[in-house]
Scaffold this motif. Structure first.
Motif, PDB file in Angstrom:
ATOM      1  N   GLU A  91     -18.381 -24.887  11.170  1.00  0.00           N
ATOM      2  CA  GLU A  91     -19.452 -24.090  10.501  1.00  0.00           C
ATOM      3  C   GLU A  91     -20.019 -25.522   9.660  1.00  0.00           C
ATOM      4  O   GLU A  91     -21.125 -26.092   9.583  1.00  0.00           O
ATOM      5  N   ARG A  92     -19.360 -25.877   8.432  1.00  0.00           N
ATOM      6  CA  ARG A  92     -19.544 -26.936   7.368  1.00  0.00           C
ATOM      7  C   ARG A  92     -20.268 -28.096   8.013  1.00  0.00           C
ATOM      8  O   ARG A  92     -20.945 -28.486   7.043  1.00  0.00           O
ATOM      9  N   ILE A  93     -19.216 -28.589   9.445  1.00  0.00           N
ATOM     10  CA  ILE A  93     -19.391 -30.517   9.384  1.00  0.00           C
ATOM     11  C   ILE A  93     -21.086 -29.871  10.062  1.00  0.00           C
ATOM     12  O   ILE A  93     -21.720 -30.820   9.892  1.00  0.00           O
ATOM     13  N   GLU A  94     -21.913 -28.899  10.875  1.00  0.00           N
ATOM     14  CA  GLU A  94     -22.719 -27.914  11.528  1.00  0.00           C
ATOM     15  C   GLU A  94     -23.843 -28.600  10.480  1.00  0.00           C
ATOM     16  O   GLU A  94     -24.917 -28.419  10.778  1.00  0.00           O
ATOM     17  N   SER A  95     -23.277 -28.081   9.342  1.00  0.00           N
ATOM     18  CA  SER A  95     -24.897 -27.957   8.576  1.00  0.00           C
ATOM     19  C   SER A  95     -24.972 -29.107   7.749  1.00  0.00           C
ATOM     20  O   SER A  95     -26.281 -28.869   7.970  1.00  0.00           O
ATOM     21  N   ALA A  96     -24.020 -29.760   7.910  1.00  0.00           N
ATOM     22  CA  ALA A  96     -24.471 -31.433   6.959  1.00  0.00           C
ATOM     23  C   ALA A  96     -25.140 -32.214   7.845  1.00  0.00           C
ATOM     24  O   ALA A  96     -26.045 -32.451   7.854  1.00  0.00           O
ATOM     25  N   TYR A  97     -24.800 -31.717  10.130  1.00  0.00           N
ATOM     26  CA  TYR A  97     -25.340 -32.566  10.176  1.00  0.00           C
ATOM     27  C   TYR A  97     -26.623 -32.528  10.063  1.00  0.00           C
ATOM     28  O   TYR A  97     -27.729 -32.744  10.548  1.00  0.00           O
TER      29      TYR A  97
END
Length: 338
Positions: free
Chosen positions: A211-217
């Motif tokens: 979820e964090r990496i998706e939000s970073a994207y």
């Protein structure tokens, strides 16, 4: 993960004067959430450590931040300020176990216009130099952004500044309201990341790595300056393999931004004797290694001795992370290792 919803709301007397207080009350008036106009600590003063901590993490307090003097925040920024104190995340190692041991609840400061007016004075007094501000030193304001909207307003404030820059870091993913606003490249958003083992074992009630990496994207796609904080770096059996898997996963998910300069901040796990005592009271079955006899004793900036990894381990960590970050993110910038 589901967005945080408080089990109860306490309103301090001065907070009733501000618009944001009444906007938040309006959001929850039909949710059967108890709302009290009284002192939270006095209400629950008879609870033991674990009981008080547990109920605090589900409690929202609406308050007024009257502090005009800002603390410095090296190496992250020139100064720090707060829209929120605390967060619903339950990270066993959190350094706020020491600094805010008696106040683990989530406190929202509703006088945002006054806070930003104070920031403006700091910016103006330091012109023509650029002044940088850290928003996440004692909180994770993104964790309650769906309730407050304060981060969005603050980013829009900094978008108009020529001599002011904003930085914030989060373990949460309530960032959709920040994607289509004018930030003018004056705000840097960083995501706190770690291996699945560390997140699943120690970072309770926070967003997953995916979820964090998706939000970073999403944040990268919206043109923000973006970075990652790997904190705390913890040595455990299999740590090298797990951290390399982390970098490999990030590279695959963020391949589209391989030519963009993404920053990394690296912070080793450390603790104080005071934080150790509090951690063991709140998490008696913790898997954190809190044996100070295996550590190097150093004087910390908040008036406590802290226990850090021995020099040999610290040097190994620094070499490993610099090599792996440059391997997977050759255009990245490592801001510091501490």
């Amino acid at each position: 993960m589901k967005k945080f919803i408080p089990s109860q709301i306490f309103i301090e007397k001065d907070a009733l004067k501000y618009k944001l207080t009444h906007e938040i009350i309006e959001k929850f008036k039909n949710n059967n959430i108890p709302i009290f106009e009284e002192n939270f600590k006095k209400t629950f003063k008879k609870l033991n450590e674990q009981q008080f901590f547990a109920i605090s993490k589900k409690t929202l307090i609406l308050s007024v931040n009257k502090n005009k003097k800002l603390e410095t925040c090296k190496p992250s920024a020139d100064y720090q300020f707060s829209l929120v104190s605390g967060c619903p995340g339950i990270c066993e190692y959190c350094y706020l176990q020491t600094k805010h041991a008696c106040s683990p609840y989530i406190k929202v400061y509703v006088n945002i216009d006054e806070i930003l007016d104070n920031i403006q004075k700091y910016i103006d007094n330091n012109r023509p130099k650029i002044t940088t501000f850290e928003l996440s030193s004692i909180s994770d304001p993104i964790s309650v952004e769906h309730i407050t909207g304060s981060v969005k307003k603050t980013i829009e404030f900094f978008s108009t500044q020529t001599y002011g820059k904003l930085r914030l870091v989060t373990k949460f993913t309530n960032i959709d309201s920040l994607l289509n606003i004018n930030h003018n490249n004056n705000t840097k958003i960083r995501f706190s990341i770690n291996t699945d083992y560390i997140i699943n074992t120690f970072e309770h009630n926070t967003s997953s790595l995916e979820e964090r990496i998706e939000s970073a994207y999403k944040i990268l796609s919206s043109g923000y300056n973006t970075g990652f904080i790997i904190a705390p770096i913890i040595v455990y059996e299999g740590w090298k393999k797990d951290y390399e898997n982390l970098f490999s996963y990030m590279k695959r998910k963020l391949e589209e931004f391989k030519n963009k300069e993404i920053s990394f901040e690296l912070i080793q796990f450390r603790f104080t004797l005071k934080s150790k005592d509090i951690i063991l009271k709140r998490f008696p079955k913790t898997k954190l290694n809190l044996n100070e006899n295996e550590r190097l004793k150093k004087w910390g900036p908040y008036g406590y001795y802290k226990y850090v990894y021995q020099k040999e381990i610290s040097n190994e960590l620094k070499k490993y992370f610099y090599e792996k970050i440059k391997k997977y993110f050759p255009n990245s910038k490592i801001e510091y290792f501490t």
